[in-house]
Design a protein around this motif. Structure first.
Motif, PDB file in Angstrom:
ATOM      1  N   ILE A 138      72.683  61.437  25.525  1.00 38.61           N
ATOM      2  CA  ILE A 138      71.769  62.274  24.562  1.00 38.61           C
ATOM      3  C   ILE A 138      71.601  61.702  23.276  1.00 38.61           C
ATOM      4  O   ILE A 138      72.370  61.080  22.520  1.00 38.61           O
ATOM      5  CB  ILE A 138      72.874  63.430  24.460  1.00 38.61           C
ATOM      6  CG1 ILE A 138      73.485  64.178  25.723  1.00 38.61           C
ATOM      7  CG2 ILE A 138      72.142  64.692  23.604  1.00 38.61           C
ATOM      8  CD1 ILE A 138      72.349  64.688  26.677  1.00 38.61           C
ATOM      9  N   LYS A 189      70.304  63.067  19.575  1.00 33.93           N
ATOM     10  CA  LYS A 189      70.128  64.173  18.963  1.00 33.93           C
ATOM     11  C   LYS A 189      69.658  64.108  17.617  1.00 33.93           C
ATOM     12  O   LYS A 189      70.461  63.710  16.695  1.00 33.93           O
ATOM     13  CB  LYS A 189      71.415  65.252  18.952  1.00 33.93           C
ATOM     14  CG  LYS A 189      71.170  66.655  18.312  1.00 33.93           C
ATOM     15  CD  LYS A 189      72.241  67.217  18.031  1.00 33.93           C
ATOM     16  CE  LYS A 189      72.146  68.467  17.549  1.00 33.93           C
ATOM     17  NZ  LYS A 189      71.960  68.637  15.986  1.00 33.93           N
ATOM     18  N   TYR A 224      66.564  67.343  20.903  1.00 34.60           N
ATOM     19  CA  TYR A 224      67.559  66.447  21.747  1.00 34.60           C
ATOM     20  C   TYR A 224      66.528  65.710  22.717  1.00 34.60           C
ATOM     21  O   TYR A 224      65.719  66.302  23.360  1.00 34.60           O
ATOM     22  CB  TYR A 224      68.279  67.531  22.854  1.00 34.60           C
ATOM     23  CG  TYR A 224      69.435  68.305  21.871  1.00 34.60           C
ATOM     24  CD1 TYR A 224      70.703  67.841  21.623  1.00 34.60           C
ATOM     25  CD2 TYR A 224      69.035  69.460  21.375  1.00 34.60           C
ATOM     26  CE1 TYR A 224      71.492  68.734  21.046  1.00 34.60           C
ATOM     27  CE2 TYR A 224      70.013  70.058  20.525  1.00 34.60           C
ATOM     28  CZ  TYR A 224      71.405  69.797  20.590  1.00 34.60           C
ATOM     29  OH  TYR A 224      72.136  70.460  19.683  1.00 34.60           O
ATOM     30  N   GLU A 266      67.272  63.542  26.162  1.00 37.38           N
ATOM     31  CA  GLU A 266      68.330  63.462  27.518  1.00 37.38           C
ATOM     32  C   GLU A 266      67.588  62.443  28.141  1.00 37.38           C
ATOM     33  O   GLU A 266      66.612  62.441  28.700  1.00 37.38           O
ATOM     34  CB  GLU A 266      68.500  64.873  28.310  1.00 37.38           C
ATOM     35  CG  GLU A 266      69.409  65.755  27.611  1.00 37.38           C
ATOM     36  CD  GLU A 266      69.682  66.922  28.398  1.00 37.38           C
ATOM     37  OE1 GLU A 266      70.635  67.636  28.168  1.00 37.38           O
ATOM     38  OE2 GLU A 266      68.689  67.058  29.432  1.00 37.38           O
ATOM     39  N   THR A 288      64.853  70.452  23.949  1.00 38.01           N
ATOM     40  CA  THR A 288      65.188  69.411  24.716  1.00 38.01           C
ATOM     41  C   THR A 288      64.175  68.675  25.588  1.00 38.01           C
ATOM     42  O   THR A 288      63.556  69.245  26.469  1.00 38.01           O
ATOM     43  CB  THR A 288      66.178  69.883  25.655  1.00 38.01           C
ATOM     44  OG1 THR A 288      67.335  70.485  25.140  1.00 38.01           O
ATOM     45  CG2 THR A 288      67.073  68.585  26.598  1.00 38.01           C
ATOM     46  N   SER A 319      63.570  65.741  28.461  1.00 35.00           N
ATOM     47  CA  SER A 319      64.613  65.142  29.496  1.00 35.00           C
ATOM     48  C   SER A 319      63.765  64.057  30.288  1.00 35.00           C
ATOM     49  O   SER A 319      62.577  64.519  30.842  1.00 35.00           O
ATOM     50  CB  SER A 319      65.182  66.422  30.687  1.00 35.00           C
ATOM     51  OG  SER A 319      66.037  67.209  30.047  1.00 35.00           O
TER      52      SER A 319
END
Length: 172
Positions: A69, A71, A76, A78, A160, A162
């Motif tokens: 992660i 941040k 965020y 990932e 987030t 990803s």
């Protein structure tokens, strides 16, 4: 002789475990970015990028796969399914995504609920626009690749991004 051999193997393996780390340098809009928190999802090991965007994070013992992660304030990133052995893994230069920048006029066209997802951009005391957190600036990621990565997910409610490690592990 066998005893010395086994002790040598033990020392080599143990030193690899102790020194296992992941490192890299973080950028945003081509500028080094300090203060980004870096950690593994399933570990209490944490680090933070320095003034020049560099970071090092110890890889926890006995772990072969985890999510990394990154941040930065409210965003965020990932990196899912990161695989590593007990060695040093340098991710290189990583370009973090940014929220969509919109003009004051575009902001005025948004609904009240959409406006709640905006942060003002000011220069001194003058309002020059907004960051709209429901969208990213680009429909692609660069991270540490020359090629644009389009296979990622962005969740605006958790802010987030990803992306799977398999998409970026062989990037140049």
């Amino acid at each position: 002789m066998k005893k010395i051999f086994f002790i040598s193997i033990f020392i080599l393996v143990f030193s690899g475990i102790v020194n296992a780390q992941i490192s890299g340098q973080l950028f945003q809009q081509e500028s080094e970015i300090p203060g980004v928190k870096i950690y593994f999802k399933n570990s209490d090991k944490k680090s933070e990028s320095d003034f020049h965007g560099f970071f090092k994070l110890q890889i926890p013992e006995g772990i072969g796969k985890d999510d990394l992660i990154l941040k930065d304030r409210e965003l965020y990133v990932e990196i899912l399914n990161l695989e590593f052995g007990f060695e040093k893994l340098n991710l290189g230069k990583i370009e973090l995504p940014t929220f969509k920048s919109i003009s004051i006029e575009e902001y005025e066209q948004l609904s009240e609920s959409e406006k709640e997802s905006c942060y003002p951009i000011k220069h001194w005391t003058n309002l020059i626009g907004y960051l709209y957190t429901n969208k990213l600036e680009h429909e692609y990621l660069i991270l540490n690749c020359k090629n644009k990565i389009t296979e990622f997910e962005y969740n605006p409610s958790t802010k987030t991004v990803s992306v799977d490690w398999n998409l970026i592990k062989h990037c140049e």
